[in-house]
Design a protein around this motif. Structure first.
Motif, PDB file in Angstrom:
ATOM      1  N   UNK A 253       0.846  -1.209   0.000  1.00 45.36           N
ATOM      2  CA  UNK A 253       0.000   0.000   0.000  1.00 45.36           C
ATOM      3  C   UNK A 253       0.879   1.256   0.000  1.00 45.36           C
ATOM      4  N   UNK A 254       1.911   1.233   0.838  1.00 46.49           N
ATOM      5  CA  UNK A 254       2.806   2.401   0.932  1.00 46.49           C
ATOM      6  C   UNK A 254       3.502   2.631  -0.409  1.00 46.49           C
ATOM      7  N   UNK A 255       3.928   1.559  -1.023  1.00 44.58           N
ATOM      8  CA  UNK A 255       4.600   1.684  -2.323  1.00 44.58           C
ATOM      9  C   UNK A 255       3.645   2.251  -3.378  1.00 44.58           C
ATOM     10  N   UNK A 256       2.426   1.732  -3.411  1.00 38.55           N
ATOM     11  CA  UNK A 256       1.457   2.194  -4.416  1.00 38.55           C
ATOM     12  C   UNK A 256       1.087   3.660  -4.175  1.00 38.55           C
ATOM     13  N   UNK A 257       0.815   4.003  -2.913  1.00 35.33           N
ATOM     14  CA  UNK A 257       0.417   5.389  -2.610  1.00 35.33           C
ATOM     15  C   UNK A 257       1.518   6.391  -2.927  1.00 35.33           C
ATOM     16  N   UNK A 258       2.774   5.933  -2.777  1.00 31.45           N
ATOM     17  CA  UNK A 258       3.898   6.852  -3.000  1.00 31.45           C
ATOM     18  C   UNK A 258       4.427   6.764  -4.427  1.00 31.45           C
TER      19      UNK A 258
ATOM     20  N   UNK B 298     -11.150  15.967   8.003  1.00 31.57           N
ATOM     21  CA  UNK B 298      -9.853  15.320   8.203  1.00 31.57           C
ATOM     22  C   UNK B 298      -9.533  14.368   7.052  1.00 31.57           C
ATOM     23  N   UNK B 299     -10.549  13.671   6.585  1.00 33.54           N
ATOM     24  CA  UNK B 299     -10.377  12.762   5.444  1.00 33.54           C
ATOM     25  C   UNK B 299      -9.800  13.529   4.246  1.00 33.54           C
ATOM     26  N   UNK B 300     -10.396  14.667   3.964  1.00 30.54           N
ATOM     27  CA  UNK B 300      -9.923  15.494   2.842  1.00 30.54           C
ATOM     28  C   UNK B 300      -8.489  15.959   3.080  1.00 30.54           C
ATOM     29  N   UNK B 301      -8.209  16.328   4.308  1.00 26.38           N
ATOM     30  CA  UNK B 301      -6.882  16.833   4.667  1.00 26.38           C
ATOM     31  C   UNK B 301      -5.820  15.733   4.517  1.00 26.38           C
ATOM     32  N   UNK B 302      -6.149  14.527   4.993  1.00 29.95           N
ATOM     33  CA  UNK B 302      -5.190  13.415   4.856  1.00 29.95           C
ATOM     34  C   UNK B 302      -4.898  13.151   3.378  1.00 29.95           C
ATOM     35  N   UNK B 303      -5.952  13.144   2.569  1.00 27.74           N
ATOM     36  CA  UNK B 303      -5.780  12.875   1.137  1.00 27.74           C
ATOM     37  C   UNK B 303      -4.911  13.961   0.499  1.00 27.74           C
ATOM     38  N   UNK B 304      -5.157  15.186   0.884  1.00 27.37           N
ATOM     39  CA  UNK B 304      -4.366  16.296   0.332  1.00 27.37           C
ATOM     40  C   UNK B 304      -2.893  16.170   0.737  1.00 27.37           C
ATOM     41  N   UNK B 305      -2.654  15.860   2.003  1.00 32.55           N
ATOM     42  CA  UNK B 305      -1.269  15.748   2.483  1.00 32.55           C
ATOM     43  C   UNK B 305      -0.558  14.568   1.820  1.00 32.55           C
ATOM     44  N   UNK B 306      -1.238  13.424   1.752  1.00 30.93           N
ATOM     45  CA  UNK B 306      -0.606  12.235   1.150  1.00 30.93           C
ATOM     46  C   UNK B 306      -0.293  12.445  -0.325  1.00 30.93           C
ATOM     47  N   UNK B 307      -1.124  13.248  -0.985  1.00 32.52           N
ATOM     48  CA  UNK B 307      -0.931  13.443  -2.432  1.00 32.52           C
ATOM     49  C   UNK B 307      -0.103  14.690  -2.720  1.00 32.52           C
ATOM     50  N   UNK B 308       0.491  15.271  -1.695  1.00 29.43           N
ATOM     51  CA  UNK B 308       1.241  16.528  -1.851  1.00 29.43           C
ATOM     52  C   UNK B 308       0.411  17.585  -2.551  1.00 29.43           C
ATOM     53  N   UNK B 309      -0.865  17.639  -2.239  1.00 31.93           N
ATOM     54  CA  UNK B 309      -1.736  18.665  -2.807  1.00 31.93           C
ATOM     55  C   UNK B 309      -2.227  18.372  -4.215  1.00 31.93           C
ATOM     56  N   UNK B 310      -1.899  17.189  -4.730  1.00 29.64           N
ATOM     57  CA  UNK B 310      -2.366  16.883  -6.097  1.00 29.64           C
ATOM     58  C   UNK B 310      -3.865  16.583  -6.121  1.00 29.64           C
TER      59      UNK B 310
ATOM     60  N   UNK C  30      -2.047   5.691  -7.784  1.00 35.25           N
ATOM     61  CA  UNK C  30      -1.590   6.154  -6.474  1.00 35.25           C
ATOM     62  C   UNK C  30      -2.685   6.948  -5.758  1.00 35.25           C
ATOM     63  N   UNK C  31      -3.389   7.787  -6.497  1.00 41.03           N
ATOM     64  CA  UNK C  31      -4.445   8.580  -5.856  1.00 41.03           C
ATOM     65  C   UNK C  31      -5.642   7.708  -5.477  1.00 41.03           C
ATOM     66  N   UNK C  32      -5.924   6.689  -6.272  1.00 46.59           N
ATOM     67  CA  UNK C  32      -6.988   5.744  -5.894  1.00 46.59           C
ATOM     68  C   UNK C  32      -6.639   5.045  -4.584  1.00 46.59           C
ATOM     69  N   UNK C  33      -5.384   4.623  -4.485  1.00 44.31           N
ATOM     70  CA  UNK C  33      -4.951   3.912  -3.265  1.00 44.31           C
ATOM     71  C   UNK C  33      -4.935   4.862  -2.066  1.00 44.31           C
ATOM     72  N   UNK C  34      -4.580   6.105  -2.313  1.00 48.73           N
ATOM     73  CA  UNK C  34      -4.590   7.111  -1.239  1.00 48.73           C
ATOM     74  C   UNK C  34      -6.008   7.316  -0.717  1.00 48.73           C
TER      75      UNK C  34
END
Lengths: 363, 363
Positions: free
Chosen positions: A62-67, B58-70, B265-269
């Motif tokens: 999961x970490x690999x795919x997300x990153x 928070x869900x939106x915020x986590x997604x934004x942070x994990x995707x570097x704002x993408x 990656x964004x789907x997995x995020x």
């Protein structure tokens, strides 16, 4: 997804992981988002161990795919890179970046650590998650592990475990006297306090020891894992509940310097993947345990027994004593356990009008 | 983190979200990893609603942070962009990309939908997660929502709810006759079947209706939310357990075309953030409910009452009838409910030797 294939793929790529690669990522200062990390995760589980080992591999995936492959983690089973009980040291020292296990394995390093895995007659999975995620437990865990340069995460839960397999019926607390049982940790100390012996037996040897009567009893996990071990063939009585482990938290931890050197997005990806792993493992345990309980009771006619009340009462009394002996000598253990206890009391009051009457109403 | 500030920040940036932006992301063919997405999430919750609304932000915020704002998601409370009960339509049609609510709100669209939120005397939170994550429930949910161009996710859970606030004591099932209660969904149909009336009252008006005796009773959520609503000031009896909602799944769903157009990656995020949200919400409910139960019982001396056995038995019998009326007319409802029931039976057998004796042993 075939976990076996995924694991093999990871092991194949292991050749690309250099010691220099590890050194580069730990404590590296300025990081660009495009930088790639090749990490190693060592685990306390045999390769491909059901649920725990599979979950560790999925966590990495999961970490690999997300990153988008920027953080690639090679997962090693126990003994593949370091022995199971060296996992904590290996990550603490920075030899590898990540570990996977259960915090009671590290009681020799820190007595306080074990309270983040399982407390006899303590919280179940839902309670442990509430304590860690929303009750202040995580902050205490961070504090305990920071002394070892580690950042810990809840990464799974077994749910309520089973009390174990016994060759002879336990009719009263007198039957614990002289009992040779494979039961590690606080549970083992309780058995010892009641006149039994807590015997240390490696996973691969439990079955034959139980078959030959070298041990009289063993606990393991729950119906799914216990079925796979085949204990039903050599021990007649299967006891519940697993008073010693009512909702064991499985953990993953990261070398703190390595974690802090990551950009924010990868830190958040790791944190979030841990929650997924925790939820996935508990759901999988619940689903598999109900399926394999059915096999045990319907196909193999296993004799399910509840511990008699006087035995559970004795276990409870001895558990309090065992824990007091630890907390009276170790201030950080006392701090953690007092916090845990205060939270548990309120959760129990709520359970009395929520989960307990719910269960009563459906039965 | 202050959710209020975060929310405002999001709303401030809303000016940058153009209708063209939304159209661009939905159904867009080739996607580069560097492409940015500006999405909207509409929710059924009032702005900043405790736990559910906070969790959506928070869900939106986590997604934004994990995707570097993408992938940036602007969250709207009910009525800010579309009314609460238009959330499903808005995401289904692609007007917005994401929604947040509970699947029983959409029973008018699909009777089968409601079984993914709460079933009277059905599974609790742990059971719902086991069913969805590891028991085949998610596949059925995907199937039901795919007909509406939606991809659903479990994104939270309330835990066991409370039975509600009553102005008069419920001594026997005869007291349900003529009772005017604010209780929607399947629970409301059960009350009606027993001779009461299920009254539809908007959230903001329940308190005054209860105070003036326009309604005799209301259910809401649990100690935390119920305390905030102040019901203890106008209704004397607080009943348990919440037989009608033993572990309500809160959901988030994504427009299926928009989801499929995202890179992997964004789907997995998104998928992983949903697990975190689910675990975070349940943990927060458990932690807050125990804290506010204490306030209710110790500071406000609230009268906690268990429903009498004959009342619970009548609720159970009527629940079976209400559900049969639905499943006998709607094949997909039958398919979902039969699967749910088969899974529940095995989970219940496992609970009998795990969670139930665990709770018994600690009390």
């Amino acid at each position: 997804m075939s976990k076996k294939v995924t694991r093999r793929q990871f092991l194949k790529t292991a050749g690309a992981a250099t010691a220099a690669g590890a050194a580069m990522t730990i404590g590296a200062p300025a990081i660009h988002a495009s930088q790639k990390y090749l990490w190693k995760m060592v685990t306390t589980w045999p390769p491909n161990f059901p649920v725990m080992g599979e979950g560790a591999v999925m966590l990495a995936k999961w970490i690999e795919t997300m990153s988008e492959g920027r953080l690639k983690i090679q997962v090693y089973g126990a003994g593949e890179l370091v022995p199971a009980l060296e996992v904590f040291n290996a990550v603490s020292s920075g030899t590898v970046e990540m570990g996977h296990g259960a915090s009671y394995y590290w009681a020799g390093k820190s007595q306080a650590a074990q309270f983040f895995a399982a407390v006899p007659f303590g919280l179940n999975a839902q309670g442990m998650n509430a304590w860690l995620y929303a009750g202040g437990g995580q902050q205490l865990w961070d504090e305990v592990y920071a002394a070892f340069n580690l950042k810990p995460f809840a990464a799974g839960n077994t749910g309520v475990q089973m009390g174990g397999w016994f060759r002879k019926e336990i009719k009263s607390v007198a039957d614990i006297k002289g009992l040779k049982m494979r039961i590690p940790g606080l549970g083992g100390k309780v058995i010892t306090k009641l006149g039994g012996s807590s015997i240390n037996v490696a996973g691969g040897e439990i079955y034959s020891n139980l078959e030959r009567g070298v041990i009289d009893a063993t606990e393991w996990v729950g119906p799914y894992h216990d079925y796979l071990m085949g204990f039903y063939k050599v021990a007649k009585f299967y006891y519940y509940p697993g008073w010693h482990e009512p909702g064991t938290v499985l953990e993953s931890f990261v070398n703190k310097k390595a974690y802090e050197a990551l950009p924010k997005d990868l830190q958040e990806i790791i944190t979030t993947a841990m929650y997924r792993s925790n939820a996935w493992m508990l759901a999988t345990f619940e689903s598999k345990n109900n399926e394999y309980l059915y096999k045990l009771t319907h196909e193999h006619k296993v004799n399910l027994k509840s511990f008699p009340k006087d035995v559970l009462d004795a276990f409870k009394k001895a558990s309090v004593e065992v824990i007091s002996e630890i907390t009276s000598k170790d201030p950080i253990s006392k701090k953690v356990f007092d916090h845990f206890t205060a939270f548990s009391r309120k959760v129990d009051a709520w359970a009395k009008i929520s989960e307990i009457p719910y269960y009563t109403s459906i039965m």
